[in-house]
Design an enzyme around this catalytic site. Structure first.
Site, PDB file in Angstrom:
ATOM      1  N   HIS A   1      -7.416 -94.826  12.594  1.00 52.11           N
ATOM      2  CA  HIS A   1      -6.833 -93.557  12.174  1.00 52.11           C
ATOM      3  C   HIS A   1      -5.342 -93.733  11.885  1.00 52.11           C
ATOM      4  O   HIS A   1      -4.797 -93.091  10.988  1.00 52.11           O
ATOM      5  CB  HIS A   1      -7.033 -92.484  13.255  1.00 52.11           C
ATOM      6  CG  HIS A   1      -8.470 -92.083  13.444  1.00 52.11           C
ATOM      7  ND1 HIS A   1      -8.878 -90.783  13.563  1.00 52.11           N
ATOM      8  CD2 HIS A   1      -9.605 -92.831  13.512  1.00 52.11           C
ATOM      9  CE1 HIS A   1     -10.201 -90.733  13.707  1.00 52.11           C
ATOM     10  NE2 HIS A   1     -10.657 -91.974  13.696  1.00 52.11           N
TER      11      HIS A   1
ATOM     12  N   ASP B   1      -4.597 -85.308  12.243  1.00 50.88           N
ATOM     13  CA  ASP B   1      -5.907 -85.947  12.232  1.00 50.88           C
ATOM     14  C   ASP B   1      -6.978 -84.861  12.327  1.00 50.88           C
ATOM     15  O   ASP B   1      -6.863 -83.949  13.161  1.00 50.88           O
ATOM     16  CB  ASP B   1      -5.979 -86.884  13.450  1.00 50.88           C
ATOM     17  CG  ASP B   1      -7.081 -87.894  13.334  1.00 50.88           C
ATOM     18  OD1 ASP B   1      -8.225 -87.480  13.075  1.00 50.88           O
ATOM     19  OD2 ASP B   1      -6.803 -89.085  13.505  1.00 50.88           O
TER      20      ASP B   1
HETATM   21  C1  UDX Z   1     -12.944 -96.278  13.437  1.00 51.36           C
HETATM   22  C2  UDX Z   1     -14.295 -96.018  12.764  1.00 51.36           C
HETATM   23  O1  UDX Z   1     -15.224 -97.034  12.909  1.00 51.36           O
HETATM   24  C3  UDX Z   1     -14.148 -95.623  11.347  1.00 51.36           C
HETATM   25  O2  UDX Z   1     -15.365 -95.509  10.675  1.00 51.36           O
HETATM   26  C4  UDX Z   1     -13.388 -94.356  11.355  1.00 51.36           C
HETATM   27  O3  UDX Z   1     -13.498 -93.681  10.181  1.00 51.36           O
HETATM   28  C5  UDX Z   1     -12.015 -94.710  11.782  1.00 51.36           C
HETATM   29  O4  UDX Z   1     -12.035 -95.212  13.108  1.00 51.36           O
HETATM   30  P1  UDX Z   1     -12.658 -98.974  13.457  1.00 51.36           P
HETATM   31  O5  UDX Z   1     -13.990 -99.036  14.112  1.00 51.36           O
HETATM   32  O6  UDX Z   1     -11.559 -99.660  14.119  1.00 51.36           O
HETATM   33  O7  UDX Z   1     -12.248 -97.477  13.123  1.00 51.36           O
HETATM   34  O8  UDX Z   1     -12.892 -99.612  11.995  1.00 51.36           O
HETATM   35  P2  UDX Z   1     -12.167 -99.446  10.627  1.00 51.36           P
HETATM   36  O9  UDX Z   1     -12.248 -98.042  10.133  1.00 51.36           O
HETATM   37  O10 UDX Z   1     -12.726-100.469   9.750  1.00 51.36           O
HETATM   38  O11 UDX Z   1     -10.633 -99.744  10.944  1.00 51.36           O
HETATM   39  C6  UDX Z   1     -10.165-100.961  11.400  1.00 51.36           C
HETATM   40  C7  UDX Z   1      -8.790-101.220  10.828  1.00 51.36           C
HETATM   41  O12 UDX Z   1      -8.225-102.304  11.514  1.00 51.36           O
HETATM   42  C8  UDX Z   1      -8.823-101.579   9.349  1.00 51.36           C
HETATM   43  O13 UDX Z   1      -7.771-100.932   8.680  1.00 51.36           O
HETATM   44  C9  UDX Z   1      -8.599-103.087   9.340  1.00 51.36           C
HETATM   45  O14 UDX Z   1      -7.879-103.558   8.233  1.00 51.36           O
HETATM   46  C10 UDX Z   1      -7.817-103.303  10.605  1.00 51.36           C
HETATM   47  N1  UDX Z   1      -8.087-104.632  11.178  1.00 51.36           N
HETATM   48  C11 UDX Z   1      -9.299-104.917  11.717  1.00 51.36           C
HETATM   49  C12 UDX Z   1      -7.088-105.567  11.151  1.00 51.36           C
HETATM   50  O15 UDX Z   1      -5.993-105.330  10.634  1.00 51.36           O
HETATM   51  N2  UDX Z   1      -7.340-106.785  11.706  1.00 51.36           N
HETATM   52  C13 UDX Z   1      -8.520-107.115  12.256  1.00 51.36           C
HETATM   53  O16 UDX Z   1      -8.646-108.244  12.749  1.00 51.36           O
HETATM   54  C14 UDX Z   1      -9.546-106.147  12.272  1.00 51.36           C
END
Ligand code: UDX
Length: 434
Positions: free
Chosen positions: A26, A90
């Site tokens: 987020h 949010d």
């Molecule tokens: C969660 C939910 O899964 C997502 O669907 C929702 O809408 C927002 O919150 P998360 O599970 O962490 O988030 O996944 P994602 O939405 O993909 O966000 C992860 C973020 O971390 C991405 O922006 C990604 O670029 C970043 N990231 C992930 C990194 O910078 N490095 C990493 O090693 C892994």
């Protein structure tokens, strides 16, 4: 983060506060949105804090503390030369609308999930269909027919996550009162569903919130693009990728929150080891104990395991040919916008629906088949990677991904759909000020 750039009379004095729920998925999109607003000349202040693992306790305290802090902060700014005009909050914090209304500040929710997923929740909230589903599929206006496993996981199992489920539902409680509803998506990607929801509320698609240097492949090492709750092994990842051939590596990550069971972790590990591709795998520090013993040593020729990486830089790297992902919305949008096809291995919440769209609507990935006891077996993992990296279908996915990449770039470039929506928001604020 406190930014201000002058762009003509009235703009620089217009102050927007932005407050994400403090988890990585987020913070990232809302921070990037703040930067876009700042680049249009607004003064933008993003407020955040550090999260905790115990959600039930945390949510109540978060609401209590943020509510009083907001009142104090807005009061303080209102006595300065930068009174607050809008609070972008949010969408899971819909209670913030009640606070800003009392302070005569506009409120605008920001949805960090796809428009399709949010619209499904909207329908559930309106009682448009019964949950759990009575039949095997459901037909929702502006969407493909969805099976039980394509719906957000909460819908089939609301009682296991009562706190999260009520958080998801309350997103719409102040929906009728707001002038703007921001979505981190672009209208070309979710055309029909954006139009459908826009016929109900003032939807503004403003994504993908990816810094343009990644979309334009002008990656500048010095640019600080994020506010990370984790420490990336940036140099190690990029140096390693630099030594690999073009489109030879599968990048594997399950985001900042998902936690795989031990058996699943083991199947994934052996699936990667057996696959024909090299791999870069993000295993967060707390998850590392689930790796099979000696796995890292045994696969050091073929793979690199890190605890966090600079994901955008990795996805933009020419060595990466496939993203094995949990289908978090940010990861999904990032892969689409950087033209990387996916192996979709959704875990929960919105990820199941994102996986359906990745495979069947946008044509940029394959979704793994889940076997007995909910486990995806090593052979299935190996086969899905092969299909994306080497198969004929993989070529089609690759071409589709390139098309989405172009459309994403157009949407955020000057005059594109998302850029126009941001311009319109800024113009309306400034208009009111003058
Ligand atoms: C969660 C939910 O899964 C997502 O669907 C929702 O809408 C927002 O919150 P998360 O599970 O962490 O988030 O996944 P994602 O939405 O993909 O966000 C992860 C973020 O971390 C991405 O922006 C990604 O670029 C970043 N990231 C992930 C990194 O910078 N490095 C990493 O090693 C892994």
């Amino acid at each position: 983060v406190d930014t201000k750039m002058e762009r003509g009379r009235g703009v620089g004095e217009t102050h927007v506060l932005v407050i994400p729920y403090p988890v990585q998925g987020h913070i990232n999109p809302m921070l990037q949105f703040s930067k876009r607003l700042a680049s249009k000349g607004l003064k933008v202040t993003l407020i955040t804090t550090t999260p905790t693992n115990n959600l039930d306790d945390y949510l109540e305290r978060f609401k209590l503390i943020v509510s009083s802090s907001l009142v104090e902060l807005i009061g303080r700014y209102n006595g300065s030369e930068y009174p607050v005009r809008v609070l972008v909050y949010d969408s899971v914090m819909s209670w913030a609308q009640d606070i800003v209304e009392r302070l005569s500040v506009d409120g605008a929710p920001f949805f960090t999930q796809s428009c399709a997923v949010s619209t499904i929740y909207y329908h559930v909230n309106q009682g448009a269909f019964k949950i759990p589903l009575e039949g095997p599929t459901v037909s929702i206006p502006s969407m493909p027919i969805l099976g039980v496993n394509d719906l957000p996981s909460f819908i089939n199992d609301t009682s296991s996550y009562p706190t999260l489920w009520s958080l998801v539902k309350t997103q719409f409680s102040n929906f009728e009162k707001v002038n703007w509803v921001f979505f981190n998506t672009f209208c070309e990607l979710e055309d029909e569903v954006v139009k459908w929801l826009a016929s109900k509320r003032p939807i503004k698609t403003i994504g993908p919130t990816i810094p343009s240097m990644y979309l334009d492949r002008r990656i500048d090492d010095d640019e600080d693009y994020g506010l990370s709750l984790f420490k990336p092994n940036a140099d190690a990842c990029i140096t390693w990728l630099d030594t690999k051939d073009t489109v030879s590596v599968v990048y594997v990550s399950f985001g900042s929150l998902a936690s795989l069971g031990e058996e699943q972790m083991e199947e994934l590990a052996w699936g990667l080891k057996r696959s024909n591709s090299q791999f870069l795998w993000v295993v967060r520090e707390l998850e590392k104990k689930k790796l099979p013993s000696n796995f890292v040593e045994e696969t050091s020729e073929k793979g690199l395991v890190v605890s966090w990486c600079p994901q955008l830089e990795v996805l933009a790297h020419k060595a990466v040919g496939c993203f094995m992902t949990h289908c978090g919305w940010n990861s999904t949008l990032e892969a689409l916008s950087l033209g990387v096809p996916m192996v979709a291995m959704p875990q929960w919440t919105d990820q199941t629906t994102n996986a359906k769209f990745i495979e069947d609507v946008w044509g940029v990935g394959v979704r793994v088949k889940v076997g007995e006891n909910g486990i995806v077996k090593r052979e299935e993992i190996k086969e899905c990677i092969r299909e994306v990296m080497e198969g004929e279908r993989g070529n089609v996915m690759q071409r589709n991904a390139q098309r989405w990449k172009e459309l994403a770039k157009e949407a955020v470039n000057e005059g594109g759909s998302s850029d126009n929506n941001i311009e319109e928001f800024v113009a309306r604020l400034v208009c009111r000020l003058e």
